[in-house]
Motif scaffolding. Structure first.
Motif, PDB file in Angstrom:
ATOM      1  N   GLY A  30      -8.680  35.602 -35.116  1.00 21.85           N
ATOM      2  CA  GLY A  30      -9.691  34.894 -34.863  1.00 21.85           C
ATOM      3  C   GLY A  30      -9.164  33.975 -33.569  1.00 21.85           C
ATOM      4  N   PHE A  31      -9.893  33.374 -33.024  1.00 24.25           N
ATOM      5  CA  PHE A  31      -9.449  32.412 -32.001  1.00 24.25           C
ATOM      6  C   PHE A  31     -10.219  30.925 -31.920  1.00 24.25           C
ATOM      7  N   ILE A  32      -9.815  30.155 -31.134  1.00 25.34           N
ATOM      8  CA  ILE A  32     -10.488  29.014 -31.077  1.00 25.34           C
ATOM      9  C   ILE A  32     -11.334  28.709 -29.904  1.00 25.34           C
ATOM     10  N   TYR A  33     -12.410  28.261 -30.007  1.00 24.70           N
ATOM     11  CA  TYR A  33     -13.716  28.372 -28.924  1.00 24.70           C
ATOM     12  C   TYR A  33     -14.101  27.008 -28.962  1.00 24.70           C
ATOM     13  N   GLY A  34     -14.221  26.694 -27.537  1.00 24.35           N
ATOM     14  CA  GLY A  34     -14.535  25.267 -27.382  1.00 24.35           C
ATOM     15  C   GLY A  34     -16.019  25.300 -26.601  1.00 24.35           C
ATOM     16  N   HIS A  35     -17.170  24.841 -27.323  1.00 21.77           N
ATOM     17  CA  HIS A  35     -18.492  25.085 -26.717  1.00 21.77           C
ATOM     18  C   HIS A  35     -18.697  23.820 -25.778  1.00 21.77           C
ATOM     19  N   HIS A  36     -18.895  24.021 -24.332  1.00 20.54           N
ATOM     20  CA  HIS A  36     -19.311  22.831 -23.434  1.00 20.54           C
ATOM     21  C   HIS A  36     -20.652  22.351 -23.887  1.00 20.54           C
ATOM     22  N   LEU A  37     -20.252  21.034 -23.912  1.00 21.82           N
ATOM     23  CA  LEU A  37     -21.556  20.153 -24.211  1.00 21.82           C
ATOM     24  C   LEU A  37     -21.794  19.434 -22.774  1.00 21.82           C
ATOM     25  N   PHE A  38     -21.060  18.974 -22.267  1.00 26.86           N
ATOM     26  CA  PHE A  38     -21.345  18.206 -20.730  1.00 26.86           C
ATOM     27  C   PHE A  38     -19.900  17.847 -20.150  1.00 26.86           C
ATOM     28  N   ALA A  39     -20.019  17.647 -18.747  1.00 26.08           N
ATOM     29  CA  ALA A  39     -19.053  17.330 -18.197  1.00 26.08           C
ATOM     30  C   ALA A  39     -18.849  15.858 -18.023  1.00 26.08           C
ATOM     31  N   VAL A  40     -17.800  15.212 -18.359  1.00 22.15           N
ATOM     32  CA  VAL A  40     -17.549  13.776 -18.047  1.00 22.15           C
ATOM     33  C   VAL A  40     -17.246  13.483 -16.449  1.00 22.15           C
ATOM     34  N   ASN A  41     -16.035  14.573 -16.187  1.00 15.92           N
ATOM     35  CA  ASN A  41     -16.035  14.475 -14.425  1.00 15.92           C
ATOM     36  C   ASN A  41     -15.475  15.955 -14.122  1.00 15.92           C
ATOM     37  N   GLU A  42     -14.793  15.981 -13.090  1.00 13.00           N
ATOM     38  CA  GLU A  42     -14.669  17.211 -12.423  1.00 13.00           C
ATOM     39  C   GLU A  42     -13.661  17.908 -13.499  1.00 13.00           C
ATOM     40  N   LYS A  43     -12.706  17.003 -14.088  1.00 12.52           N
ATOM     41  CA  LYS A  43     -11.354  17.734 -14.467  1.00 12.52           C
ATOM     42  C   LYS A  43     -11.797  17.495 -15.937  1.00 12.52           C
ATOM     43  N   GLU A  44     -12.549  16.977 -16.593  1.00 13.82           N
ATOM     44  CA  GLU A  44     -12.636  16.827 -18.016  1.00 13.82           C
ATOM     45  C   GLU A  44     -13.977  17.007 -18.656  1.00 13.82           C
ATOM     46  N   GLY A  45     -14.128  17.642 -19.807  1.00 13.87           N
ATOM     47  CA  GLY A  45     -15.555  17.946 -20.308  1.00 13.87           C
ATOM     48  C   GLY A  45     -15.554  17.718 -21.883  1.00 13.87           C
ATOM     49  N   ARG A  46     -16.522  17.567 -22.440  1.00 12.03           N
ATOM     50  CA  ARG A  46     -16.617  17.426 -23.916  1.00 12.03           C
ATOM     51  C   ARG A  46     -17.040  18.683 -24.387  1.00 12.03           C
ATOM     52  N   TYR A  47     -15.993  19.222 -25.406  1.00 11.80           N
ATOM     53  CA  TYR A  47     -16.395  20.468 -26.096  1.00 11.80           C
ATOM     54  C   TYR A  47     -16.343  20.039 -27.638  1.00 11.80           C
ATOM     55  N   ARG A  48     -17.239  21.062 -28.355  1.00 15.41           N
ATOM     56  CA  ARG A  48     -17.257  21.107 -29.877  1.00 15.41           C
ATOM     57  C   ARG A  48     -16.708  22.486 -30.166  1.00 15.41           C
ATOM     58  N   THR A  49     -15.538  22.334 -31.021  1.00 16.54           N
ATOM     59  CA  THR A  49     -14.466  23.342 -31.324  1.00 16.54           C
ATOM     60  C   THR A  49     -14.870  24.329 -32.318  1.00 16.54           C
ATOM     61  N   TYR A  50     -14.598  25.414 -32.600  1.00 16.09           N
ATOM     62  CA  TYR A  50     -14.801  26.305 -33.534  1.00 16.09           C
ATOM     63  C   TYR A  50     -13.880  27.412 -33.693  1.00 16.09           C
ATOM     64  N   LEU A  51     -13.769  27.779 -34.851  1.00 17.73           N
ATOM     65  CA  LEU A  51     -12.673  28.966 -35.275  1.00 17.73           C
ATOM     66  C   LEU A  51     -13.870  30.216 -35.268  1.00 17.73           C
ATOM     67  N   ILE A  52     -13.603  31.158 -34.228  1.00 19.57           N
ATOM     68  CA  ILE A  52     -14.449  32.536 -34.150  1.00 19.57           C
ATOM     69  C   ILE A  52     -13.720  33.669 -34.763  1.00 19.57           C
ATOM     70  N   SER A  53     -14.464  34.310 -35.536  1.00 18.97           N
ATOM     71  CA  SER A  53     -13.818  35.619 -36.013  1.00 18.97           C
ATOM     72  C   SER A  53     -15.293  36.736 -36.401  1.00 18.97           C
ATOM     73  N   ASN A  54     -15.078  37.428 -36.963  1.00 15.31           N
ATOM     74  CA  ASN A  54     -16.386  38.411 -37.455  1.00 15.31           C
ATOM     75  C   ASN A  54     -16.963  37.987 -38.920  1.00 15.31           C
ATOM     76  N   ARG A  55     -18.286  38.278 -38.744  1.00 19.80           N
ATOM     77  CA  ARG A  55     -18.851  38.230 -39.995  1.00 19.80           C
ATOM     78  C   ARG A  55     -18.117  38.805 -41.077  1.00 19.80           C
ATOM     79  N   HIS A  56     -17.626  39.964 -41.019  1.00 21.08           N
ATOM     80  CA  HIS A  56     -17.534  40.690 -42.066  1.00 21.08           C
ATOM     81  C   HIS A  56     -16.071  40.073 -42.477  1.00 21.08           C
ATOM     82  N   VAL A  57     -15.244  39.391 -41.690  1.00 20.65           N
ATOM     83  CA  VAL A  57     -14.189  38.432 -42.020  1.00 20.65           C
ATOM     84  C   VAL A  57     -14.454  37.227 -42.954  1.00 20.65           C
ATOM     85  N   PHE A  58     -15.408  36.701 -42.656  1.00 23.25           N
ATOM     86  CA  PHE A  58     -15.889  35.434 -43.385  1.00 23.25           C
ATOM     87  C   PHE A  58     -16.843  35.571 -44.681  1.00 23.25           C
ATOM     88  N   GLU A  59     -17.564  36.567 -44.638  1.00 26.25           N
ATOM     89  CA  GLU A  59     -18.832  36.856 -45.299  1.00 26.25           C
ATOM     90  C   GLU A  59     -18.336  36.764 -46.667  1.00 26.25           C
TER      91      GLU A  59
END
Length: 288
Positions: A30-59
Motif C-alpha cells: 500500500g502507500f500513503i496518499y495526501g489529498h490536497h485540500l488547499f494551499a496555505v502558501n507557495e511552499k505549504e499545503g493542507r493534506y488529508r492523508t490515507y493509506l491506499i491499497s486494493n479493495r480485495h486487500v481490505f474487503e
C-alpha cells in the motif's frame, strides 16, 4: 541519478495479517496518499492523508498490520489495524465495485510522534490523472516502475521496497475514456497488490513526443493477468488439467480514479472554516 523520487519509496507500506500463532503473513502493499485540500502558501499545503491499497486487500480482512521504518537505525515497527470492535478504524471503498481501490484514514501525527519515517504522494502534484497524462504526453512504450513487496519480501529487519522496471503496455483506451484500467508490462506477483506504479522521467524524446520532466503516480497494481492453457483427455475430451502462468502483464487502477474519488468524499470538501483557519481569503470575497 535517482529515477524514482525517494519520497515515493518512503510512501510505500508493507501490509500483513497476524496469524493465530502470532506470526505475520505479509500479503500486500500500500502507500500513503495526501489529498490536497488547499494551499496555505507557495511552499505549504493542507493534506488529508490515507493509506491506499486494493479493495480485495481490505474487503474481507478483520485485522491488518502495517510495517514502517523508524527515523533512526532501529528495526522496522509494526502497527495493528482492526476493522471491528473497540478501536476499529474506518475503511472506505471506491463506489464503483469494478474499481479495485480502498482507503483507510491515516493520522500522520501519530507516525511523527512515534518517530516513523514516511512520506506521501501529493494529490495536487504527483498524480497522472487523465488530463495530466494527456498533457504530459504519456504513451504506450513509456517506462515505469512498480514499487512493493512481492512474495512478502519485506527486507528483513527493516523495510526495503522492491522496485521493478517495466513499460506502459496499454494506455490509449484509458486516455480516450473507454477503459477503467491501464496495463503495464512488468512482472508482478502476490504481494504487489496495492503498490504504486510510477512513471520514469525521460529528458530525451523522439520528434513529435514530449520528454517526461517528472515522475508521476500512474496507478495502483490490482493483479497480474494470467495465461491459462488447458490439457484435454484424448479419450473423454474432458478438461483434465488447467495450467496457469503469469503473463508478465499487470492490471493497474489509474490514479485518475483515486483523485476523482477523493475529491468527492464528504470529509475532503472544503468549508469556509477551513479557509479561515488557514488565514486565507474565503472564496467569494469574504476576507478571513
Amino acid at each position: 541519478m535517482a529515477l524514482v523520487p525517494p519520497a515515493f519509496i518512503n510512501s510505500v507500506v508493507a501490509i500483513g495479517t497476524r496469524q493465530d500463532d502470532g506470526a505475520i503473513a505479509w500479503l500486500a502493499s500500500g502507500f500513503i496518499y495526501g489529498h490536497h485540500l488547499f494551499a496555505v502558501n507557495e511552499k505549504e499545503g493542507r493534506y488529508r492523508t490515507y493509506l491506499i491499497s486494493n479493495r480485495h486487500v481490505f474487503e474481507n480482512a478483520t485485522n491488518l498490520v502495517l510495517r514502517f521504518n523508524p527515523t533512526d537505525d532501529g528495526p522496522a515497527r509494526e502497527f495493528a489495524m482492526t476493522f471491528s470492535g473497540a478501536g476499529a478504524v474506518q475503511r472506505v471503498f471506491h463506489p464503483d465495485a469494478t474499481i479495485d481501490l480502498a482507503a483507510v484514514p491515516i493520522n500522520v501525527n501519530v507516525l511523527e510522534k512515534s518517530g516513523i519515517r514516511f512520506d506521501y504522494f501529493l494529490g495536487d502534484l504527483h498524480l497522472a490523472t487523465r488530463e495530466v497524462a494527456s498533457s504530459a504526453g504519456l504513451y504506450e512504450g513509456d517506462f515505469c516502475f512498480l514499487l512493493g513487496f512481492p512474495f512478502g519480501l519485506i527486507g528483513g529487519e527493516r523495510n526495503y521496497v522492491i522496485t521493478r522496471h517495466g513499460t506502459i503496455a496499454r494506455l490509449s483506451d484509458f486516455l480516450d475514456g473507454r477503459s477503467k484500467e491501464i496495463i503495464v508490462d512488468c512482472m508482478n506477483f502476490p504481494g504487489n497488490s496495492g503498490g504504486p506504479v510510477v512513471t520514469k522521467p525521460e529528458l530525451v524524446a523522439i520528434q513529435g513526443t514530449k520528454s517526461q520532466q517528472q515522475s508521476y503516480l500512474l496507478g495502483i497494481v490490482s493483479e497480474y493477468i494470467a495465461y491459462r492453457d488447458v490439457a484435454v483427455s484424448r479419450q473423454t475430451q474432458r478438461v483434465r488439467v488447467v495450467f496457469e502462468e503469469n503473463s508478465g502483464l499487470a492490471r493497474v487502477v489509474p490514479a485518475h480514479f483515486l483523485r476523482e474519488w477523493m475529491d468527492g468524499l464528504p470529509q475532503n470538501k472544503i468549508t469556509d472554516a477551513d479557509w479561515l483557519d488557514a488565514g486565507l481569503p474565503v472564496p467569494g470575497g469574504v476576507d478571513g
